[in-house]
Design a protein around this motif. Structure first.
Motif, mmCIF file in Angstrom:
data_model
loop_
_atom_site.group_PDB
_atom_site.id
_atom_site.type_symbol
_atom_site.label_atom_id
_atom_site.label_comp_id
_atom_site.label_asym_id
_atom_site.label_seq_id
_atom_site.Cartn_x
_atom_site.Cartn_y
_atom_site.Cartn_z
ATOM 1 N N LEU A 98 0.832 -1.207 0.000
ATOM 2 C CA LEU A 98 0.000 0.000 0.000
ATOM 3 C C LEU A 98 0.868 1.260 0.000
ATOM 4 C CD1 LEU A 98 -2.872 -0.970 2.448
ATOM 5 C CD2 LEU A 98 -3.163 -0.191 0.082
ATOM 6 N N ALA A 99 1.914 1.245 0.789
ATOM 7 C CA ALA A 99 2.818 2.403 0.828
ATOM 8 C C ALA A 99 3.505 2.596 -0.520
ATOM 9 C CB ALA A 99 3.853 2.230 1.935
ATOM 10 N N GLU A 100 3.944 1.504 -1.126
ATOM 11 C CA GLU A 100 4.587 1.590 -2.442
ATOM 12 C C GLU A 100 3.603 2.073 -3.503
ATOM 13 O OE1 GLU A 100 6.176 -2.293 -3.174
ATOM 14 O OE2 GLU A 100 7.621 -2.121 -1.525
ATOM 15 N N LEU A 101 2.369 1.623 -3.401
ATOM 16 C CA LEU A 101 1.339 2.049 -4.350
ATOM 17 C C LEU A 101 1.093 3.552 -4.232
ATOM 18 C CD1 LEU A 101 -0.682 0.923 -6.441
ATOM 19 C CD2 LEU A 101 -2.312 0.681 -4.561
ATOM 20 N N ASP A 102 1.027 4.027 -3.002
ATOM 21 C CA ASP A 102 0.847 5.463 -2.776
ATOM 22 C C ASP A 102 2.020 6.245 -3.375
ATOM 23 O OD1 ASP A 102 -0.596 7.707 -1.520
ATOM 24 O OD2 ASP A 102 1.225 7.834 -0.290
ATOM 25 N N GLU A 103 3.230 5.736 -3.179
ATOM 26 C CA GLU A 103 4.419 6.391 -3.735
ATOM 27 C C GLU A 103 4.374 6.410 -5.270
ATOM 28 O OE1 GLU A 103 7.786 8.454 -4.261
ATOM 29 O OE2 GLU A 103 6.751 8.159 -2.359
ATOM 30 N N GLU A 104 3.935 5.310 -5.851
ATOM 31 C CA GLU A 104 3.815 5.241 -7.316
ATOM 32 C C GLU A 104 2.842 6.299 -7.842
ATOM 33 O OE1 GLU A 104 5.309 2.931 -9.647
ATOM 34 O OE2 GLU A 104 6.660 2.678 -7.939
ATOM 35 N N LEU A 105 1.736 6.469 -7.138
ATOM 36 C CA LEU A 105 0.747 7.469 -7.554
ATOM 37 C C LEU A 105 1.322 8.878 -7.411
ATOM 38 C CD1 LEU A 105 -2.160 8.127 -8.468
ATOM 39 C CD2 LEU A 105 -2.766 8.256 -6.038
ATOM 40 N N ARG A 106 1.934 9.164 -6.283
ATOM 41 C CA ARG A 106 2.510 10.499 -6.050
ATOM 42 C C ARG A 106 3.611 10.839 -7.050
ATOM 43 N NH1 ARG A 106 1.289 12.632 -0.812
ATOM 44 N NH2 ARG A 106 0.111 11.127 0.412
ATOM 45 N N ALA A 107 4.367 9.820 -7.474
ATOM 46 C CA ALA A 107 5.459 10.044 -8.426
ATOM 47 C C ALA A 107 4.948 10.109 -9.866
ATOM 48 C CB ALA A 107 6.502 8.939 -8.292
ATOM 49 N N GLY A 108 3.661 9.816 -10.051
ATOM 50 C CA GLY A 108 3.090 9.886 -11.386
ATOM 51 C C GLY A 108 3.379 8.667 -12.260
ATOM 52 N N ASP A 153 -6.660 3.074 -7.650
ATOM 53 C CA ASP A 153 -7.917 2.676 -7.013
ATOM 54 C C ASP A 153 -8.140 1.167 -7.086
ATOM 55 O OD1 ASP A 153 -8.409 5.324 -6.389
ATOM 56 O OD2 ASP A 153 -9.766 5.650 -8.091
ATOM 57 N N ARG A 154 -7.858 0.589 -8.244
ATOM 58 C CA ARG A 154 -8.046 -0.853 -8.430
ATOM 59 C C ARG A 154 -7.108 -1.642 -7.515
ATOM 60 N NH1 ARG A 154 -5.959 -1.792 -13.508
ATOM 61 N NH2 ARG A 154 -4.034 -2.282 -12.425
ATOM 62 N N ASP A 155 -5.833 -1.273 -7.528
ATOM 63 C CA ASP A 155 -4.848 -2.000 -6.721
ATOM 64 C C ASP A 155 -5.068 -1.775 -5.225
ATOM 65 O OD1 ASP A 155 -3.870 -2.826 -9.133
ATOM 66 O OD2 ASP A 155 -1.991 -1.692 -9.002
ATOM 67 N N GLU A 156 -5.443 -0.568 -4.864
ATOM 68 C CA GLU A 156 -5.720 -0.274 -3.456
ATOM 69 C C GLU A 156 -6.900 -1.110 -2.960
ATOM 70 O OE1 GLU A 156 -6.353 3.627 -0.688
ATOM 71 O OE2 GLU A 156 -7.646 3.413 -2.444
ATOM 72 N N ALA A 157 -7.945 -1.211 -3.762
ATOM 73 C CA ALA A 157 -9.114 -2.006 -3.372
ATOM 74 C C ALA A 157 -8.714 -3.466 -3.147
ATOM 75 C CB ALA A 157 -10.203 -1.909 -4.434
ATOM 76 N N PHE A 158 -7.878 -4.000 -4.025
ATOM 77 C CA PHE A 158 -7.416 -5.377 -3.865
ATOM 78 C C PHE A 158 -6.642 -5.539 -2.558
ATOM 79 C CE2 PHE A 158 -3.933 -8.419 -4.286
ATOM 80 C CZ PHE A 158 -4.657 -9.587 -4.478
ATOM 81 N N LEU A 159 -5.731 -4.611 -2.276
ATOM 82 C CA LEU A 159 -4.917 -4.704 -1.064
ATOM 83 C C LEU A 159 -5.758 -4.524 0.202
ATOM 84 C CD1 LEU A 159 -1.777 -2.774 -2.326
ATOM 85 C CD2 LEU A 159 -1.948 -5.236 -1.873
ATOM 86 N N LEU A 160 -6.726 -3.646 0.153
ATOM 87 C CA LEU A 160 -7.605 -3.467 1.312
ATOM 88 C C LEU A 160 -8.462 -4.713 1.545
ATOM 89 C CD1 LEU A 160 -8.654 0.267 0.881
ATOM 90 C CD2 LEU A 160 -6.993 -0.695 2.508
#
Length: 82
Positions: free
Chosen positions: A43-53, A61-68
């Protein structure tokens, strides 16, 4: 009777050993599968990927939903453990 029982069941010892090893492997696999730490890291890496563009919002959203969902599954499993 104990000695006789032991002698009669001696041929089963290799099978018992294999079953024990298989159970240990299964227990370890379950511990790893139900460990929330890798999911939190993802989740942290996914957030970083989004912030870095590097990913778009839809992918996030799709990957976050899966991880949650995985975290919910882990929580349910932990509540069921004795």
């Amino acid at each position: 009777m104990g000695l006789l029982n032991r002698l009669l069941t001696l041929p089963l010892e290799p099978v018992r050993g294999v079953v024990w090893v298989a159970q240990q492997a299964l227990d370890q696999a379950e511990r790893q599968y139900y460990d929330p730490a890798p999911v939190w890291r993802a989740l942290a890496e996914l957030d970083e990927e989004l912030r870095a563009g590097r990913i778009d919002q839809e992918t996030f959203d799709r990957d976050e939903a899966f991880l949650l969902d995985r975290l919910e599954e882990i929580a349910r499993h932990r509540r069921q453990e004795p």
